[in-house]
Design an enzyme around this catalytic site. Sequence first.
Site, PDB file in Angstrom:
ATOM      1  N   LYS A   1      55.935 -10.764  42.482  1.00  0.00           N
ATOM      2  CA  LYS A   1      56.496 -11.637  43.511  1.00  0.00           C
ATOM      3  C   LYS A   1      57.750 -12.371  43.043  1.00  0.00           C
ATOM      4  O   LYS A   1      58.676 -12.578  43.826  1.00  0.00           O
ATOM      5  CB  LYS A   1      55.440 -12.639  43.987  1.00  0.00           C
ATOM      6  CG  LYS A   1      54.351 -12.011  44.842  1.00  0.00           C
ATOM      7  CD  LYS A   1      53.353 -13.050  45.329  1.00  0.00           C
ATOM      8  CE  LYS A   1      52.301 -12.416  46.218  1.00  0.00           C
ATOM      9  NZ  LYS A   1      51.302 -13.415  46.705  1.00  0.00           N
TER      10      LYS A   1
ATOM     11  N   LYS B   1      54.109  -0.710  53.870  1.00  0.00           N
ATOM     12  CA  LYS B   1      53.013  -1.307  54.624  1.00  0.00           C
ATOM     13  C   LYS B   1      53.511  -1.871  55.950  1.00  0.00           C
ATOM     14  O   LYS B   1      54.634  -2.373  56.046  1.00  0.00           O
ATOM     15  CB  LYS B   1      52.354  -2.428  53.814  1.00  0.00           C
ATOM     16  CG  LYS B   1      51.447  -1.949  52.697  1.00  0.00           C
ATOM     17  CD  LYS B   1      50.754  -3.108  52.003  1.00  0.00           C
ATOM     18  CE  LYS B   1      49.743  -3.782  52.925  1.00  0.00           C
ATOM     19  NZ  LYS B   1      48.957  -4.830  52.233  1.00  0.00           N
TER      20      LYS B   1
ATOM     21  N   LYS C   1      54.782  -7.994  59.333  1.00  0.00           N
ATOM     22  CA  LYS C   1      55.455  -8.818  60.339  1.00  0.00           C
ATOM     23  C   LYS C   1      56.896  -9.096  59.929  1.00  0.00           C
ATOM     24  O   LYS C   1      57.729  -9.453  60.766  1.00  0.00           O
ATOM     25  CB  LYS C   1      54.722 -10.148  60.526  1.00  0.00           C
ATOM     26  CG  LYS C   1      54.842 -11.100  59.340  1.00  0.00           C
ATOM     27  CD  LYS C   1      54.445 -12.508  59.720  1.00  0.00           C
ATOM     28  CE  LYS C   1      54.773 -13.488  58.602  1.00  0.00           C
ATOM     29  NZ  LYS C   1      54.593 -14.884  58.992  1.00  0.00           N
TER      30      LYS C   1
END
Length: 345
Positions: free
Chosen positions: A125, A208, A211
Site C-alpha cells: 500500500k 479486480k 469502485k
Amino acid sequence: MRVLSGIQPTGNLHLGNYLGAIRNWVRMQDEMDSGAANTDTPTKTPGQCFFFLADMHSITVHEGREQRIRNVRDMAAALVAAGIDPDRSVLFNQARVPAHAELCWLLNGTARIGWLNRMTQFKDKVGKDREGASIGLFVYPVLQAADILLYNATHVPVGEDQKQHLELARDIATKFNTDFGVELFTLPDPIIPKESARIMSFRDGTAKMSKSDPSDMSRINLTDDDDAIMQKVKKAKTDPEPLPETAEGLAGRPEANNLVGIFATLRGTTPDAVCAEFAGKGFGAFKPALGELLVETLRPIRERFLELRTDDAALDAILDKGAAKAAAAAEPTLRAAYDALGLMR
C-alpha cells in the site's frame, strides 16, 4: 463456536462486494443457525456470528465526515438487504464499541515492530512513500488482532490477502497469554472458502472490480437497475472465441474466465458445469443468460437496499442494538486484559 468478520464501509457497493464477502456472511449465518458451519474442521456445535463495519480502520484513508457516515449506513443497509439478520447475528460498527480501540492500545505493548515490518499489505500500500504513510496504516494489523481477540473468536473467514494478519493475531495472543501467565485469548482458526469468488472488472479481466475504476461500465453496482445491468453485461469485454467444453480451456482468457466464474458463483455450480452447458457457443448467447441471472439475483437485494438506505434512524437503531450486544460480549475480555497488565480500571 464464534465466527467474526469485518468489512470496510465503502461507497458505491458493487457485485464484487456482494459475491466476495456479503453473500458468504449470509451463508455462515444460516449455517451457524443449523449448527453446521462450513469450516475445515466442521462442528455440529451451534454458535454466533459477529459482523462489523470497520469504520475505525477506514480512517487510514482521508474521507469527509458526512461521506464516512453515509458509507457506514449504506453498508449496514446492504448487509441487511442481502440477508444478514440483526436478530440472529451481531451487526455493528467498530466506533460504537470503544473496546476495540482500548484493546488495540493494550496489544500494542505486546506486538513487535519486527512482526509489523513483515506485513506485506503495508509494503504494497505504501510503495516507496513509507515515510509519508499513516501510522494507522502501519499498526492496522494490531487493531485487526484486537477486533478478533476481543470476542475470543474461534473462526475468522480470510482470503489469501488476510492470512498473514490472522497469523499475527495468533502470535499476539500467544505472547500475551505467555507473558502474563493467563489463558485469556483464544487462538482463532481461519475459515478459507474452498471456492472464493474473486470478481474482476468488466473492462479488464486482470483487475479486480472496484469502485475506484473511473469507468462505471467496469462494475455492476448494487443500485443499478435491470436495464443497466443488462447493458453492462452485453458491453463487457470478451474475446471472439467460443466457450470451451471445460474450464481448463479458459486459460489465458481473463475476461471469459471472469464472466464464467460469475455465472458459476451465482448459480452455485462450477465453471466446468457452465462451460459444458455453453460449450461451442459465443458470448452473444452467453451474455444474455448471465445478464438475466444477475438481474434476478440482484433485483430483490437492490429494492430492499434502496428502501433501507432512506431510513437513517432505522439503520442507526440496528447498529446501536448490535453495538450493545458486542460491548457486552467484549467487556469480560477487556476487563481481564486490563487486570493481567495490572492496570486499575
